[in-house]
Design an enzyme around this catalytic site. Structure first.
Site, PDB file in Angstrom:
ATOM      1  N   ASP A 158     -14.170  26.788 -16.231  1.00 39.06           N
ATOM      2  CA  ASP A 158     -15.045  28.186 -16.328  1.00 39.06           C
ATOM      3  C   ASP A 158     -14.730  29.317 -17.057  1.00 39.06           C
ATOM      4  OD1 ASP A 158     -17.065  27.262 -14.544  1.00 39.06           O
ATOM      5  OD2 ASP A 158     -15.945  27.607 -12.944  1.00 39.06           O
ATOM      6  N   ALA A 200     -16.748   5.171   2.386  1.00 39.21           N
ATOM      7  CA  ALA A 200     -17.160   5.353   1.020  1.00 39.21           C
ATOM      8  C   ALA A 200     -17.638   3.810   0.310  1.00 39.21           C
ATOM      9  CB  ALA A 200     -16.312   6.286   0.240  1.00 39.21           C
ATOM     10  N   GLN A 201     -16.832   2.877   0.838  1.00 37.61           N
ATOM     11  CA  GLN A 201     -17.044   1.579   0.243  1.00 37.61           C
ATOM     12  C   GLN A 201     -18.599   0.863   0.670  1.00 37.61           C
ATOM     13  OE1 GLN A 201     -13.598   2.326   1.540  1.00 37.61           O
ATOM     14  NE2 GLN A 201     -13.598   2.977  -0.740  1.00 37.61           N
ATOM     15  N   THR A 202     -18.446   1.022   2.023  1.00 41.47           N
ATOM     16  CA  THR A 202     -19.811   0.508   2.704  1.00 41.47           C
ATOM     17  C   THR A 202     -20.985   1.381   2.539  1.00 41.47           C
ATOM     18  OG1 THR A 202     -19.275   1.327   4.936  1.00 41.47           O
ATOM     19  CG2 THR A 202     -18.321  -0.843   4.395  1.00 41.47           C
ATOM     20  N   ARG A 203     -20.749   2.577   2.377  1.00 40.27           N
ATOM     21  CA  ARG A 203     -21.821   3.788   2.521  1.00 40.27           C
ATOM     22  C   ARG A 203     -22.873   3.445   3.834  1.00 40.27           C
ATOM     23  NH1 ARG A 203     -24.054   2.916  -3.183  1.00 40.27           N
ATOM     24  NH2 ARG A 203     -25.016   4.818  -2.954  1.00 40.27           N
ATOM     25  N   PHE A 233     -18.458   5.004   8.960  1.00 41.25           N
ATOM     26  CA  PHE A 233     -19.059   5.179   7.716  1.00 41.25           C
ATOM     27  C   PHE A 233     -18.007   5.197   6.766  1.00 41.25           C
ATOM     28  CE2 PHE A 233     -19.667   7.921   3.967  1.00 41.25           C
ATOM     29  CZ  PHE A 233     -20.964   7.469   3.352  1.00 41.25           C
ATOM     30  N   GLU A 249     -23.214  15.111   6.700  1.00 40.48           N
ATOM     31  CA  GLU A 249     -24.615  14.602   6.679  1.00 40.48           C
ATOM     32  C   GLU A 249     -24.918  13.753   8.093  1.00 40.48           C
ATOM     33  OE1 GLU A 249     -22.436  14.057   4.437  1.00 40.48           O
ATOM     34  OE2 GLU A 249     -23.406  14.787   2.156  1.00 40.48           O
ATOM     35  N   ASP A 252     -20.814   8.443  12.365  1.00 36.50           N
ATOM     36  CA  ASP A 252     -20.665   8.902  11.193  1.00 36.50           C
ATOM     37  C   ASP A 252     -20.160  10.309  11.075  1.00 36.50           C
ATOM     38  OD1 ASP A 252     -20.814  10.019   8.743  1.00 36.50           O
ATOM     39  OD2 ASP A 252     -23.056   9.288   8.296  1.00 36.50           O
ATOM     40  N   ASP A 309     -23.620  29.973  -8.639  1.00 34.49           N
ATOM     41  CA  ASP A 309     -23.562  28.521  -8.365  1.00 34.49           C
ATOM     42  C   ASP A 309     -24.480  27.945  -7.285  1.00 34.49           C
ATOM     43  OD1 ASP A 309     -21.750  27.713 -10.568  1.00 34.49           O
ATOM     44  OD2 ASP A 309     -20.189  28.351  -9.273  1.00 34.49           O
TER      45      ASP A 309
END
Lengths: 554, 712
Positions: B551, B404-407, B402, B372, B368, B331
């Site tokens: 799997d 998830a909505q505004t990104r 940061f 990342e 953030d 993977d």
């Protein structure tokens, strides 16, 4: 020219001749056993015996063919000998006794050609040419057929089908053995071997008195005797007899005939499994052992000590002056490293070590290059064992030619390597436990021991050569050697065909950088080592009490 | 993302997971013998295992190893002979050493098993009798854990020990799995999805869950583990069976050679020198006792080496298959890459300098907390020398975190607004602020996408208006050392295939960077299955890891299927190995352990058989030099007397077993290389070594023996 140089030159000539025929003969045989077409005379034969040559056989069917054909062969030969007295063309010889008739029938069907009779004093034209010579052809063809079946086992996948026994048998005779024999017989006749159906001649001797000479179809029988690694001579003196082997050239030619098919079969093998290099690796293994044995034999025969040795320039006792030491040494190694057993000198008269080399050569299982067919399958079995023992050391479960060597495969290979030691050591020991067999020995001590050890080694390995000195025409030896020959021939074939069937059912494992490379010199070395160690360990005590004790004492 | 996943990502950042001694055994292995280092071997174990070795003398146990059974019979025979003739010191000496040979063989197995026993005891403690709270139609009832049946629903609350294996069907809880994994950090288990499996014997630390029992009592994971580490469930593997057959046939050959030697000897006049005791000694020396004695220890130790790395192989067959694997499915996430994308480059638009961009990128990423975001701060520091700033330093700042909505994340400070985020969000923001998006921003972002990366835009709004400064290149970071690792695998003949859900473009870029041989992009479980079947159709053996329920079919189809312990019970059932650390990189180590196991077996077999040559040179002249004086020339070792020669061979034969126990348990040194170089090395070491070593060993023992009065 010194005798040693002459010997080396003969060896070189032999290697060149074998080298020249290797490619065309090997490729021809591969084509014979892969082709779809039947020749017209072959179709007649299939019709006559009621066989369908196009049917694919799995291993039990193939084995049934081998065994049925061989049983019929034994019965036919037995009856022919038992009825000789009432058959025409028997030169007045009487019927053969039951135990000797059994022994001879077993011997010729098992491609051994051990002879406890004197050809010129017992067998007429009908038995010799109609019985023995025929078996010389077909028993050789059976051997090649079984080897080809094993090769197909490696080459084929997900099937289990090994080809058609009847087609393989008939093609071996018609397309390989017969054509070469015709040419070979002409060469031998040109050299001076006889070929007639004349009767018994009374000839005056130089020393006064007279002796009897038989005529016969000698050259034609001689050629297949060598080519099919049979070894049963028309005359008792075998290839030492001038009618069978007239001169140095015919002698060299006969050695060539002995070796040509077994060596070329490695090319056939390489062709059929799709990798010539795999064939070369097997060839290299066989050639290495053959050359080393020949070298050692030349050395020990020339290096004999003592005044008699020095006058003759080596061990001349029991050798033909026509051939000398070198030609006899080369012949005797070739005949014992194959299942031939023809002799042009008395192996009993070799030096102690020389006799040991003959013995060890047979005990290796006659695989360098071995009998026609039997040499190849015997060597492939050893390759399977070598792969299994050392192959683990590359970190994968063992595989050879893309086939896994698993439980089933190793079971068959293990059974194969048990057969001849059991027969050789078992019967030899029995002969010493019983009272009477030892009466057949001419010598005492280590040499006497070698006589009996040699007889069973020769019989169980289907060689057929005799150490001389042993009177083998007794009920004990006729029966037990007969049994040793049959079991030594056909039990291994059972295991070879079973192995072939098991291999042919597998799916192939692709080759990667992690695969043991069986076409490399390293593997050849490993294979030689495995063969020498496995055989050496089995027979070391017996060899020590025979040829080693004798040789070290010299 | 749950805590436990984070933890594993941390684990994965090291490509080699050292052999961890589970359950807090303080003596860690320094990995001296190559990467797949050996297990521990403590000479004391030889002594502590001695009683077990004696217990194994039971003929019913011994008969399983044909070679050693012959030795046992030989020991009995010589004992009887020695008792009948008590004045014969030689008979007693041979008898003693034959018994020692048998015991040493048992000792090897006992030591190998002993190592598992300690671990089994720890596991048993976890398997205390639990009381389960079974849900019934009317409420709940208290039953013993052993009475639970498949399909029962049980309730577990904080502090409860989970009574059996099952799946969480309701609720979420943190669970302490240290009893099995040796890892003290708790893991999250929740209903639905791929983290629902719980193991009996582990402990709920918080919250309440309802568990549906999926295994019968006595067959739970912990039961199987105990059986495995104890070796109780050990069955001979196919290759082991095959090797046993060959060893048995060699034993028969040598039996023949020795039995027939008696009549030969009588004929030769060496009846007296070939007594039954001498012949028995010869037989024991010739049959492959070394490998016969160590064969099962090698197998147990191989499994044990896996256990030490926290991998449970459900069968020895799977370990063997691991050595044969020719295709590895790996993977991408977690195995090949670190598992999250990291900033690798700042690409400014025209008119902006890289330093300017880096400064803005760093500033906007301080708020953030995603991996990342942190990687941007790190890149700015490492590549552009920007001092790392902290939120506290800028007092008047308004931080935009940061989500998830505004990104997007950023900061407003001193009238300057800085933003960083997904391309679409940032473009919208710039437009909203009345700014213009530079033409080349779009081009740069596309270029990064095409290269398999993810572009983030950086923008500011100051007195010059709102504008895009440049692009941050986020990419999947391939773990360090992976390329070398894959090169090694390639040399070993193993093909690596990367499995990823990424689009083919991204997948190709990472595959090239990591150096894998092939990749499967946008992989669905069906694709994976098809790939395995395709490889297997070509005769290849395939190994893979997996954790999800989807799997499971592929895990079952693969020749070596390693299920992650964090995975579902379906996955764990389907695979033939379970990795308790849930570290997919371990697949590579598993393959190496499989290979090492096979190499050890082959090396000792070769060694054992090569040994025989020297033994003949010791014993044959001892037996026959009287009958045939010429045979004394075979006594090339110059051994003192026939008795000392035979005894030396027997002693060597016994001692070599003990001497090789550590090798059998640790495994031979293994470095990944081609079959050719491995064969050359091992043939030289164990083939030639096996030929020469006994000549030296027997001579040395003979020298010592000849010091004893009456022998030399």
């Amino acid at each position: 020219m010194s005798p040693v140089l002459a010997g080396v030159l003969q060896l070189v000539a032999l290697v060149v001749a074998l080298g020249l025929s290797y490619r065309p003969l090997g490729d021809h045989m591969a084509k014979v056993y892969s082709s779809e077409k039947h020749l017209r005379p072959e179709k007649w034969i299939y019709k006559a015996i009621g066989a369908n040559p196009n049917v694919e056989m799995r291993w039990p069917a193939y084995l049934r063919g081998v065994l049925a054909f061989s049983v019929v062969g034994v019965l036919f030969l037995y009856l022919l000998q038992r009825l000789q007295g009432s058959l025409p063309g028997s030169l007045g010889f009487v019927s053969i006794d039951p135990d000797q008739a059994f022994n001879t029938a077993a011997s010729f069907v098992a491609n051994t050609n051990w002879q406890s009779y004197y050809g010129e004093q017992a067998m007429g034209h009908v038995v010799q040419t109609g019985g023995l010579a025929v078996q010389n052809f077909v028993s050789a063809a059976v051997g090649i057929a079984v080897a080809v079946a094993l090769v197909r086992g490696f080459a084929r996948s997900r099937t289990g089908e090994l080809g058609n026994f009847w087609a393989d048998l008939v093609r071996g005779v018609v397309r390989i053995l017969l054509p070469i024999s015709v040419i070979g017989a002409l060469v031998l006749v040109a050299c001076g071997a006889i070929q007639n159906f004349s009767g018994i001649h009374e000839v005056g001797r130089f020393t006064g008195g007279s002796q009897q000479w038989n005529g016969g179809a000698v050259a034609s029988q001689e050629v297949i005797k060598e080519l099919g690694t049979n070894g049963g001579g028309y005359f008792n003196a075998n290839s030492a007899h001038p009618f069978e082997n007239p001169n140095g050239l015919s002698n060299l030619f006969e050695i060539y005939l002995i070796l040509v098919i077994p060596f070329a079969l490695t090319r056939t093998f390489g062709r059929m499994v799709g990798s010539l290099r795999q064939g070369y690796a097997i060839l290299a293994t066989m050639a290495t052992i053959w050359l080393v044995f020949t070298g050692l034999m030349l050395w020990t025969e020339f290096a004999g000590r003592g005044p008699a040795f020095e006058i003759a320039g080596g061990a001349m006792e029991g050798k033909e002056t026509r051939f000398g030491i070198a030609a006899s040494a080369i012949f005797s190694v070739a005949t014992t490293l194959t299942s031939t057993g023809a002799v042009n000198s008395f192996h009993s008269s070799n030096t102690g070590f020389g006799g040991g080399i003959n013995l060890l050569g047979m005990q290796l299982g006659e695989i360098a290059p071995g009998g026609v067919g039997s040499g190849l399958y015997g060597m492939l079995i050893m390759a399977v064992i070598a792969v299994f023992l050392a192959g683990l050391m590359v970190g994968r479960t063992p595989e050879y030619l893309g086939k896994k060597i698993g439980t089933r495969e190793i079971k068959f290979a293990a059974c194969y390597i048990l057969v001849t030691p059991a027969l050789v050591l078992g019967f030899t020991a029995a002969s010493f436990v019983l009272d009477t067999p030892a009466n057949s020995m001419t010598n005492s001590g280590a040499h006497g021991f070698s006589e009996i050890l040699y007889a069973y080694t020769s019989g169980a390995n289907n060689n057929g050569s005799a150490f001389a000195g042993l009177n083998a025409d007794t009920q004990w030896f006729n029966s037990t050697i007969g049994i040793a020959m049959l079991l030594g021939r056909f039990l291994p074939m059972v295991f070879v065909l079973a192995l072939a069937g098991s291999l042919a059912e597998q799916k192939p494992v692709p080759e990667t950088a992690g695969t043991l490379r069986t076409e490399k010199p390293l593997f050849t070395g490993l294979l030689v080592g495995t063969i020498m160690i496995i055989t050496g360990l089995t027979y070391f005590p017996a060899l020590a009490l025979g040829p080693l004790a004798e040789g070290l004492a010299a | 993302m749950t805590n436990d996943l984070k933890k594993h990502e941390d684990d994965m950042s090291t490509t080699t997971t050292g052999p961890r001694t589970p359950h807090g055994d303080p003596s860690g292995d320094p990995q001296s013998a190559g990467r797949v280092g050996g297990g521990l071997f403590d000479p004391k174990q030889l002594i502590t295992s001695f009683p077990d070795a004696i217990k194994k003398l039971d003929p019913r146990v011994m008969v399983k190893s044909p070679v050693m059974f012959v030795v046992l019979v030989g020991s009995v025979v010589t004992t009887v002979l020695a008792v009948k003739n008590p004045d014969d010191w030689f008979g007693w000496a041979i008898t003693a050493w034959l018994w020692l040979t048998t015991i040493f063989a048992n000792l090897a197995e006992a030591v190998a098993e002993g190592r598992g026993k300690a671990q089994a005891d720890t596991l048993r403690k976890a398997k205390t009798d639990t009381v389960a709270r079974r849900l019934t139609k009317t409420g709940e009832e208290q039953v013993a854990g052993t009475e639970l049946r498949i399909g029962d629903l049980v309730v577990c609350e904080a502090g409860d020990v989970i009574p059996g294996d099952g799946d969480v069907v309701e609720g979420v809880a943190s669970v302490d799995e240290s009893a099995i994994t040796g890892e003290s950090a708790p893991v999250i288990r929740e209903s639905g999805g791929d983290r629902c499996a719980v193991t009996g014997g582990t402990k709920v630390l918080s919250d309440r869950v309802v568990i549906k029992i999926t295994t019968k009592p006595g067959e739970t994971f912990i039961d199987r583990m105990i059986n495995l580490v104890e070796g109780a469930a050990r069955q001979k593997t196919p290759n082991e069976i095959a090797l046993n057959i060959l060893l048995a046939s060699l034993t028969i050959v040598f039996l023949l050679a020795v039995v027939t030697l008696k009549p030969f000897a009588i004929y030769a006049g060496a009846d007296k020198q070939t007594s039954l005791i001498v012949l028995t000694a010869l037989l024991v020396c010739l049959i492959p006792t070394t490998i016969g004695a160590l064969l099962s220890a090698i197998g147990i130790a191989g499994m044990d080496r896996l256990v030490q790395r926290n991998v449970l192989a459900m069968s020895g067959r799977a370990v063997e298959a691991a050595g044969d694997v020719s295709t590895l499915l790996l993977d991408k996430t977690g195995t090949i890459t670190l598992g999250n994308r990291q900033a690798s480059e700042f690409v400014p638009v025209k008119g902006t300098t890289a330093a300017e961009l880096a400064d803005a990128a760093q500033l906007s990423s301080l708020a953030d907390e995603t991996p990342e975001g942190r990687s941007i701060v790190v890149l700015a520091k490492e590549k552009y020398g920007l001092r790392e700033r902290h939120q506290g330093e800028l007092t008047h700042a308004t931080w935009i975190e940061f989500t998830a909505q505004t990104r997007m994340s950023g900061v407003d400070v001193d009238g300057k607004q800085t933003r960083k985020g997904a391309a679409g969000s940032v473009v919208n923001w710039v437009r909203e602020q009345g700014g213009e998006v530079a033409d080349d921003a779009d081009t740069l972002a596309n270029r990064i996408s095409e290269a398999g990366g993810t572009p983030l835009l950086v923008a500011v709004k100051d007195d010059k208006g709102a504008r895009v400064l440049g692009v941050i290149h986020l990419k999947d970071v391939v773990k360090e050392g992976m390329r070398e690792r894959f090169d090694e695998l390639r040399r070993m003949g193993i093909k690596t295939i990367m499995i990823t859900g990424d689009n083919p473009l991204t997948a190709k870029a990472i595959a090239e960077e990591a150096g894998v041989d092939d990749f499967l992009a946008e992989a669905t479980p069906e694709d994976k299955m098809a790939l395995i079947k395709r490889e297997q159709a070509g005769g290849k053996l395939v190994a893979m890891t997996g954790d999800g329920t989807n799997d499971a079919p592929a895990l079952a189809q693969a020749d070596v299927g390693v299920a992650m312990n964090t995975g579902t019970s379906a996955a764990k059932e389907a695979g033939n190995m379970v990795d308790l650390d849930s570290n997919p990189t371990k697949l590579i180590e598993i393959v190496e352990i499989g290979k090492q196991l096979l190499i050890t077996r082959g090396a000792l077999t070769t060694f054992s058989i090569a040994n025989d040559v020297a033994k003949y040179f010791a014993i044959i002249p001892a037996m026959f030099a009287v009958a045939y004086p010429s045979l004394d020339k075979l006594n090339i070792m110059g051994l003192a007397s026939p008795e000392s020669a035979i005894l030396s061979a027997v002693i060597f034969n016994a001692l070599i077993i003990v001497a090789l126990v550590p090798l059998a348990l640790k495994g031979v040194r293994y470095r990944p290389s081609s079959a050719d170089s491995m064969l050359r090395r091992n043939l030289g070491l164990y083939g030639l070594g096996g030929l020469i070593a006994p000549f030296i060993g027997i001579k040395l023992i003979d020298l010592l023996l000849s010091l004893i009065p009456g022998i030399g």
